[in-house]
Design a protein around this motif. Structure first.
Motif, PDB file in Angstrom:
ATOM      1  N   LYS A  18      47.728  35.066  44.248  1.00 42.80           N
ATOM      2  CA  LYS A  18      46.871  34.036  43.670  1.00 42.80           C
ATOM      3  C   LYS A  18      45.497  34.567  43.271  1.00 42.80           C
ATOM      4  CE  LYS A  18      49.034  30.150  46.072  1.00 42.80           C
ATOM      5  NZ  LYS A  18      48.816  28.971  46.953  1.00 42.80           N
ATOM      6  N   LEU A  19      45.295  35.872  43.416  1.00 40.61           N
ATOM      7  CA  LEU A  19      44.020  36.475  43.068  1.00 40.61           C
ATOM      8  C   LEU A  19      44.116  37.146  41.705  1.00 40.61           C
ATOM      9  CD1 LEU A  19      43.060  38.208  46.448  1.00 40.61           C
ATOM     10  CD2 LEU A  19      42.046  36.142  45.489  1.00 40.61           C
ATOM     11  N   PRO A  20      42.988  37.260  40.994  1.00 36.13           N
ATOM     12  CA  PRO A  20      43.000  38.060  39.767  1.00 36.13           C
ATOM     13  C   PRO A  20      43.411  39.491  40.068  1.00 36.13           C
ATOM     14  CG  PRO A  20      41.003  36.733  39.897  1.00 36.13           C
ATOM     15  CD  PRO A  20      41.696  36.584  41.214  1.00 36.13           C
ATOM     16  N   VAL A  21      44.031  40.123  39.102  1.00 37.47           N
ATOM     17  CA  VAL A  21      44.539  41.477  39.302  1.00 37.47           C
ATOM     18  C   VAL A  21      43.413  42.427  39.692  1.00 37.47           C
ATOM     19  CG1 VAL A  21      45.706  43.412  38.162  1.00 37.47           C
ATOM     20  CG2 VAL A  21      46.415  41.064  37.678  1.00 37.47           C
ATOM     21  N   THR A  22      42.223  42.180  39.191  1.00 38.91           N
ATOM     22  CA  THR A  22      41.106  43.095  39.430  1.00 38.91           C
ATOM     23  C   THR A  22      40.761  43.214  40.906  1.00 38.91           C
ATOM     24  OG1 THR A  22      40.228  42.482  37.260  1.00 38.91           O
ATOM     25  CG2 THR A  22      38.733  43.622  38.762  1.00 38.91           C
ATOM     26  N   VAL A  23      40.771  42.105  41.633  1.00 39.05           N
ATOM     27  CA  VAL A  23      40.354  42.107  43.038  1.00 39.05           C
ATOM     28  C   VAL A  23      41.541  42.020  43.987  1.00 39.05           C
ATOM     29  CG1 VAL A  23      38.111  41.114  42.503  1.00 39.05           C
ATOM     30  CG2 VAL A  23      40.017  39.596  43.009  1.00 39.05           C
ATOM     31  N   ARG A  24      42.753  42.049  43.460  1.00 35.47           N
ATOM     32  CA  ARG A  24      43.936  41.882  44.306  1.00 35.47           C
ATOM     33  C   ARG A  24      44.059  42.949  45.391  1.00 35.47           C
ATOM     34  NH1 ARG A  24      49.145  40.482  40.957  1.00 35.47           N
ATOM     35  NH2 ARG A  24      47.747  38.729  40.486  1.00 35.47           N
ATOM     36  N   PRO A  25      43.644  44.219  45.157  1.00 30.61           N
ATOM     37  CA  PRO A  25      43.770  45.219  46.232  1.00 30.61           C
ATOM     38  C   PRO A  25      43.009  44.883  47.503  1.00 30.61           C
ATOM     39  CG  PRO A  25      43.463  46.307  44.112  1.00 30.61           C
ATOM     40  CD  PRO A  25      43.250  44.843  43.881  1.00 30.61           C
ATOM     41  N   LEU A  26      41.983  44.043  47.407  1.00 29.26           N
ATOM     42  CA  LEU A  26      41.236  43.692  48.618  1.00 29.26           C
ATOM     43  C   LEU A  26      42.077  42.867  49.582  1.00 29.26           C
ATOM     44  CD1 LEU A  26      37.669  42.850  47.233  1.00 29.26           C
ATOM     45  CD2 LEU A  26      38.459  44.944  48.329  1.00 29.26           C
ATOM     46  N   ALA A  27      43.087  42.176  49.067  1.00 26.44           N
ATOM     47  CA  ALA A  27      43.952  41.382  49.949  1.00 26.44           C
ATOM     48  C   ALA A  27      44.785  42.268  50.856  1.00 26.44           C
ATOM     49  CB  ALA A  27      44.855  40.476  49.109  1.00 26.44           C
ATOM     50  N   ASP A  28      44.942  43.543  50.498  1.00 19.34           N
ATOM     51  CA  ASP A  28      45.665  44.473  51.364  1.00 19.34           C
ATOM     52  C   ASP A  28      44.798  45.001  52.498  1.00 19.34           C
ATOM     53  OD1 ASP A  28      47.862  44.206  49.680  1.00 19.34           O
ATOM     54  OD2 ASP A  28      47.221  45.877  48.398  1.00 19.34           O
ATOM     55  N   ILE A  29      43.494  44.770  52.408  1.00 17.61           N
ATOM     56  CA  ILE A  29      42.562  45.262  53.429  1.00 17.61           C
ATOM     57  C   ILE A  29      42.053  44.130  54.303  1.00 17.61           C
ATOM     58  CG2 ILE A  29      40.399  46.502  53.808  1.00 17.61           C
ATOM     59  CD1 ILE A  29      40.765  47.811  51.089  1.00 17.61           C
ATOM     60  N   PHE A  30      41.672  43.021  53.665  1.00 16.53           N
ATOM     61  CA  PHE A  30      41.057  41.899  54.383  1.00 16.53           C
ATOM     62  C   PHE A  30      41.967  40.681  54.298  1.00 16.53           C
ATOM     63  CE2 PHE A  30      37.715  44.480  52.365  1.00 16.53           C
ATOM     64  CZ  PHE A  30      37.046  44.932  53.482  1.00 16.53           C
ATOM     65  N   THR A  74      34.571  49.144  41.562  1.00 18.11           N
ATOM     66  CA  THR A  74      33.999  48.880  42.885  1.00 18.11           C
ATOM     67  C   THR A  74      35.092  48.636  43.915  1.00 18.11           C
ATOM     68  OG1 THR A  74      32.007  47.920  41.870  1.00 18.11           O
ATOM     69  CG2 THR A  74      32.448  47.359  44.163  1.00 18.11           C
ATOM     70  N   VAL A  75      36.118  47.883  43.536  1.00 16.60           N
ATOM     71  CA  VAL A  75      37.237  47.621  44.450  1.00 16.60           C
ATOM     72  C   VAL A  75      37.959  48.920  44.792  1.00 16.60           C
ATOM     73  CG1 VAL A  75      39.474  46.478  44.655  1.00 16.60           C
ATOM     74  CG2 VAL A  75      37.521  45.231  43.724  1.00 16.60           C
ATOM     75  N   ARG A  76      38.125  49.801  43.816  1.00 17.42           N
ATOM     76  CA  ARG A  76      38.762  51.093  44.095  1.00 17.42           C
ATOM     77  C   ARG A  76      37.931  51.906  45.084  1.00 17.42           C
ATOM     78  NH1 ARG A  76      40.365  50.859  38.551  1.00 17.42           N
ATOM     79  NH2 ARG A  76      38.426  51.865  37.881  1.00 17.42           N
ATOM     80  N   HIS A  77      36.622  51.870  44.926  1.00 15.76           N
ATOM     81  CA  HIS A  77      35.761  52.592  45.862  1.00 15.76           C
ATOM     82  C   HIS A  77      35.891  52.025  47.275  1.00 15.76           C
ATOM     83  CE1 HIS A  77      33.007  54.070  42.375  1.00 15.76           C
ATOM     84  NE2 HIS A  77      33.967  54.925  42.643  1.00 15.76           N
ATOM     85  N   ILE A  78      35.953  50.689  47.381  1.00 20.13           N
ATOM     86  CA  ILE A  78      36.124  50.076  48.705  1.00 20.13           C
ATOM     87  C   ILE A  78      37.451  50.509  49.316  1.00 20.13           C
ATOM     88  CG2 ILE A  78      36.398  47.877  49.920  1.00 20.13           C
ATOM     89  CD1 ILE A  78      34.485  46.624  47.910  1.00 20.13           C
TER      90      ILE A  78
END
Length: 752
Positions: free
Chosen positions: A225-237, A672-676
C-alpha cells in the motif's frame, strides 16, 4: 472442608468444581474416566485447559493427553513463534525486540526527547519508555540515530506524489487491485490505520493540533500500500511514528531538533534542587578531573556561513563561490535595503583565502594564527522611524588595548536614547559631530583580510554599522544556550558562569560600558583558545548525551570511568566538531550523503588499523543526511528575495518555494531510502536503529515570520493605510497553522 476449616455448602462445592448446583455430574464422569485411563500415579483433571479429552468412536471411552506448556521445538532447537536470534543465526528467547500494542492509547504525540529516552534506556540509565515496549533492552549493544530532514508523512500516505523513478513521467504508480467485494484503496489507505474503530480522514483545522487520539498513534507500514519509492522502508520498520518537534505554540517558534536529541537531562537530587533554588546567578563552570587543555587557534572558532545565516548576518560577497549564489544574495540584499545605495559597505576582501597567513609566518602554538584579532561592541538608540542607529562604537585589540572608542551622532532625530542600556545621554551626544560614514571609512581601513572580528551577537552591531565582514567569531554561537538554538545566553550570564566576573552593573541605571563588553567577549574567546573547542559546554539544565553515556560502563567492565564508559560519534556534513560534536569521542565531516553512509559503517565497526576509531566501533552514533533537505529548500535561511514582500502573498498557504518536479523529488527520496537501507544492512545484530526527520516543512512559517517582522517595523512609523503589509488575525492564524505544520515530524524505530 474449605481452607478456612468451615464446611462448604453444596452450591459452593459445585462452583469450585466447575458445575452448577443441582446439575448432573457429567464433568465428574469425564474426570473419573480420565483417572481410570491415566497412567498409574498420575492424576489428571479433565477441566484443565492443558488436558485434551477425546471420545472413542463408541462414545464409551475417552482418550486423555496432557499438553506441554512449553512451545514445541523444531529440529534446529528453535521455539516456534520466536523472533530472536542467537550467535549462530538461530532463534533464542532473550533477543531484544520492539513491539507496540494497538490497545495502547497515547495521550499525545511522541517527541524527539522520547526517542532520546529510548536510546538512554538501552545504553545508559534511562527509564523505560511508555510509548513502546522493548523486551530484553539490556541486550542492545549499539544505537544509531539518523536525522533525515525532508521526509514527510505525506510521502507514505499519498498526499505527496512520488512517481516511480524508474518510469518516465509524473504519474503516480497505480495501487494494487483490491479483491472482489472490497473498495479500491485510496491514498488515505497508503498507511494502514491502527485504530480500526476510529473515523478515518479526520484532520484538525491546524496541523499542529490533533483532533483525535488516533492521530497520535503510529501507522503500520504495509508494503503493497506504499508508493514504490518508499516501499523498501517497510522491510526495515513496522510503523511510522508522528514525532512532535520541539517548539513553542504560543510564540510560533520551532526549536532545534539536534539539541532535543543530543542534550540529555541531568538527574538532580533533592539537595541539589534546594541548593540551586537558593543560589543566585548561574552555577560556576567546573572542569572535569580528566580534562586536558588543548591550545586551539582562533581560526577554528570562525563562524561558518550556515551559522551566520542562521543568526541573521548579512553575508559578505566573499562567502559565495559561484555567480548564482552571488546573484541570489544580491537580490535578497536589494529587497532588504542592504545595498550600497542604502549606505552599506563591504570590507575589502576579494576571497576567503586572502585571510590565510603564510605557513612560515605562524609561530608554533600561536592562538591568533598570524591574524589580527579585534573585539567590538556597539551601543544604539532609537531614532525617528523606530530604527536602532549607532551612537557608540568600541574596539579593543588582542592585548586588551583600546583601538577605537567613538560616539556617533545619528542622521535622524533621536526619539529614545535607551540610557538604561546604552548609557547615552543628550549631554554626551550634543557636541558630537562624528557620523556613521566617518566610522565606516575608518573601519574599511581597520578591517583587512587578515582581521578577525569578535563580539556577542555581532549581527545587530554590524547592521547598525551597515557593514559586512566575512571573518566573525560570535560568543553567542560559541557558547550555546543550555536549551539550544534559537535561544541565546546573555553576555552577563556567560561572564558570570565562565569568567566568574560581574559586568553590566549599571544595567537599568547608568547603562552598559561597551569597552567592558568588548573585553569580556575577548576573554571568553581566549578561554576557548587556551582550553579547546570542547571547553565550556553549558550544563545548566542538561548535558551532552555523550557525557551521559560515558558514565555508563561498557559490557564487561565494572567501573564507570571515562576510559571504560560508552563512547559516541557524530557524523554530519561540514565540520561537526563545533557545538554538539565538542563532547563526542569521534567527529567525522562529510560532503555528501554517500560519505555519511560510509562514515556510519566506520563508527559502528571501527577502522581496520584502529587509528581513529578503535576496533568494534563506538556504542552510539548520531548522523544526519542533508541532500534531500537541500534539494527541497528546507535550509534554515528563510530570507529569500521573494520571502513575502508582496502584500498579496501574506496569507498564501500554497506558496511555491521551488520548481522541483515530482519525478525529481521521487528520485531524491529513492536515493535517501537506498542510503537508509545500506546503513541498516551494515549494522551488527542487537543494534537500535532510529530514523527521524527532525521537523516538518518550515518554509511557510519562515516566510510569514519575515512578513511579521517587516510589519512591526513599518507599524512603528507609518499609518495603517500606508503599510505595505498588514498583519491581521488572518495572517496570525496562518502563522499558527504553519508553525503546527513545521512541528510535524516523522520517526521510525527498529532493532536489527
Amino acid at each position: 472442608m474449605g481452607r478456612s476449616g468451615k464446611k462448604r455448602k453444596h452450591a459452593q462445592y459445585a462452583r469450585d468444581h466447575g458445575r452448577d448446583a443441582g446439575t448432573t455430574g457429567t464433568s465428574g464422569l469425564a474426570s473419573t474416566l480420565a483417572h481410570v485411563r491415566a497412567p498409574e500415579g498420575i492424576a489428571v483433571d479433565a477441566t484443565d485447559p492443558n488436558v485434551s479429552v477425546a471420545n472413542d468412536d463408541d462414545g464409551k471411552w475417552e482418550t486423555v493427553e496432557r499438553r506441554s506448556k512449553k512451545p514445541r521445538r523444531s529440529n534446529d532447537g528453535a521455539s516456534h513463534g520466536s523472533h530472536n536470534q542467537n550467535k549462530q543465526g538461530k532463534k533464542h528467547s532473550n533477543y531484544p525486540a520492539l513491539s507496540y500494542s494497538e490497545l495502547h492509547r497515547l495521550q499525545a504525540s511522541i517527541k524527539t526527547s522520547d526517542l532520546q529516552s529510548l536510546v538512554l534506556y538501552c545504553l545508559a540509565d534511562g527509564s523505560s519508555p511508555q510509548w513502546v515496549s522493548l523486551r530484553h533492552h539490556g541486550q542492545v549493544k549499539k544505537a544509531v540515530v539518523l536525522m533525515v530532514p525532508g521526509l514527510e508523512k505525506g510521502m507514505f500516505d499519498g498526499d505527496i506524489m512520488l512517481p516511480d523513478p524508474i518510469c518516465d513521467g509524473d504519474v503516480q504508480q497505480p495501487r494494487p487491485e483490491s479483491p472482489k467485494g472490497q473498495e479500491a484503496p485510496t491514498k488515505e489507505d497508503g498507511v494502514a490505520d491502527v485504530a480500526r474503530n476510529s473515523k478515518e480522514g479526520t484532520q484538525s483545522s491546524f496541523p499542529g493540533r490533533k483532533s483525535s487520539p488516533d492521530d497520535y498513534l503510529p501507522k503500520p507500514l504495509v508494503a503493497d500500500k506504499l508508493p514504490v519509492t518508499v516501499r523498501p522502508l517497510a522491510d526495515i520498520f513496522t510503523h511510522i511514528w508522528p514525532v512532535n518537534a520541539p517548539g513553542d505554540d504560543k510564540y510560533y517558534k520551532v526549536y532545534s531538533p539536534l539539541h532535543a536529541m543530543l542534550t540529555a537531562p541531568i538527574p538532580k537530587s533533592r539537595e541539589a534542587k534546594r541548593e540551586e533554588k537558593n543560589r543566585k546567578g548561574p552555577k560556576p563552570f567546573r572542569e572535569s578531573q580528566s580534562w586536558e587543555d588543548k591550545r586551539t587557534p582562533i581560526t577554528t572558532l570562525l563562524a561558518s556561513d550556515e551559522e551566520l545565516r542562521e543568526n541573521e548576518y548579512t553575508l559578505h560577497p566573499a562567502c559565495f563561490t559561484t555567480e548564482q549564489e552571488r546573484d541570489r544574495e544580491t537580490d535578497r540584499r536589494r529587497s532588504a535595503n542592504e545595498t550600497a545605495e542604502d549606505g552599506w559597505k563591504d570590507t575589502h576582501v576579494m576571497k576567503l583565502a586572502d585571510g590565510d597567513a603564510p605557513g612560515g609566518e605562524i609561530p608554533e602554538g600561536s592562538m591568533t594564527a598570524g591574524r589580527t584579532v579585534l573585539a567590538m561592541d556597539c551601543e544604539m538608540c532609537k531614532t525617528q522611524g523606530g530604527n536602532l542607529d549607532l551612537t557608540r562604537i568600541s574596539i579593543v585589540g588582542w592585548d586588551g588595548s583600546v583601538v577605537m572608542d567613538e560616539l556617533v551622532k545619528p542622521e535622524k532625530p533621536i526619539i529614545d536614547y535607551l540610557t538604561p542600556y546604552s548609557g547615552i545621554t543628550p549631554t554626551k551626544l550634543n557636541p558630537v559631530t562624528t557620523t556613521l560614514a566617518d566610522i565606516q571609512s575608518r573601519l574599511l581601513e581597520l578591517l583587512t583580510p587578515e582581521t578577525i572580528l569578535i563580539g556577542h551577537s555581532l549581527n545587530a552591531d554590524l547592521s547598525a554599522l551597515k557593514i559586512t565582514h566575512p571573518f566573525i567569531v560570535d560568543t553567542s554561537i560559541l557558547y550555546q544556550h543550555p536549551r539550544g538554538p534559537p535561544l541565546k545566553s546573555s553576555l552577563k550570564w556567560l561572564a558570570q558562569k565562565f569568567l566568574n566576573r560581574e559586568i553590566q552593573k549599571g544595567h537599568g541605571t547608568r547603562g552598559h560600558d561597551s569597552i567592558e563588553d568588548a573585553i569580556t567577549c575577548l576573554d571568553l574567546v581566549k578561554m576557548k583558545c587556551e582550553k579547546g573547542v570542547k571547553w565550556g559546554i553549558s550544563e545548566a539544565s542538561g548535558e551532552p548525551i555523550f557525557k551521559r553515556l560515558s558514565r555508563t560502563p561498557r559490557t564487561g567492565t565494572v567501573t564507570s570511568s571515562v576510559l571504560n564508559g560508552k563512547t559516541g560519534a557524530i557524523v554530519d556534513h561540514g565540520n561537526p566538531e563545533r557545538n554538539f560534536g565538542a563532547a563526542a569521542n569521534i567527529c567525522i565531516g562529510c560532503t555528501d550523503d554517500s560519505g555519511v553512509v560510509n562514515a556510519i559503517k566506520r563508527t559502528v565497526h571501527g577502522d581496520e588499523d584502529g587509528k581513529l576509531i578503535p576496533g568494534g566501533g563506538v556504542d552510539f552514533t548520531w548522523a544526519r543526511m542533508r541532500e534531500l533537505e537541500i534539494l527541497r529548500g528546507w535550509t534554515n535561511d528563510h530570507r529569500s528575495p521573494n520571502a513575502g514582500l508582496d502584500p498579496a502573498t501574506t496569507s498564501n498557504q500554497n506558496a511555491v518555494y521551488d520548481d522541483l518536479s515530482p519525478t525529481a523529488l521521487s528520485s531524491a527520496v529513492a536515493q535517501t531510502v537506498r542510503h537508509i537501507g545500506l546503513i541498516y544492512a551494515s549494522l551488527p545484530p542487537c543494534t537500535l536503529f532510529i530514523v527521524y526527520s527532525g521537523t516538518g516543512d518550515a518554509r511557510e512559517m519562515g516566510r510569514l515570520q519575515s512578513l511579521q517582522r517587516q510589519f512591526k517595523q513599518e507599524y512603528a512609523t507609518k499609518k495603517w493605510d500606508e503599510l505595505r503589509i498588514k498583519w491581521t488575525d488572518v495572517e496570525d492564524q496562518a502563522l499558527r497553522k504553519a508553525c503546527g505544520k513545521a512541528r510535524e515530524g516523522v520517526g521510525f524505530v527498529a532493532v536489527k
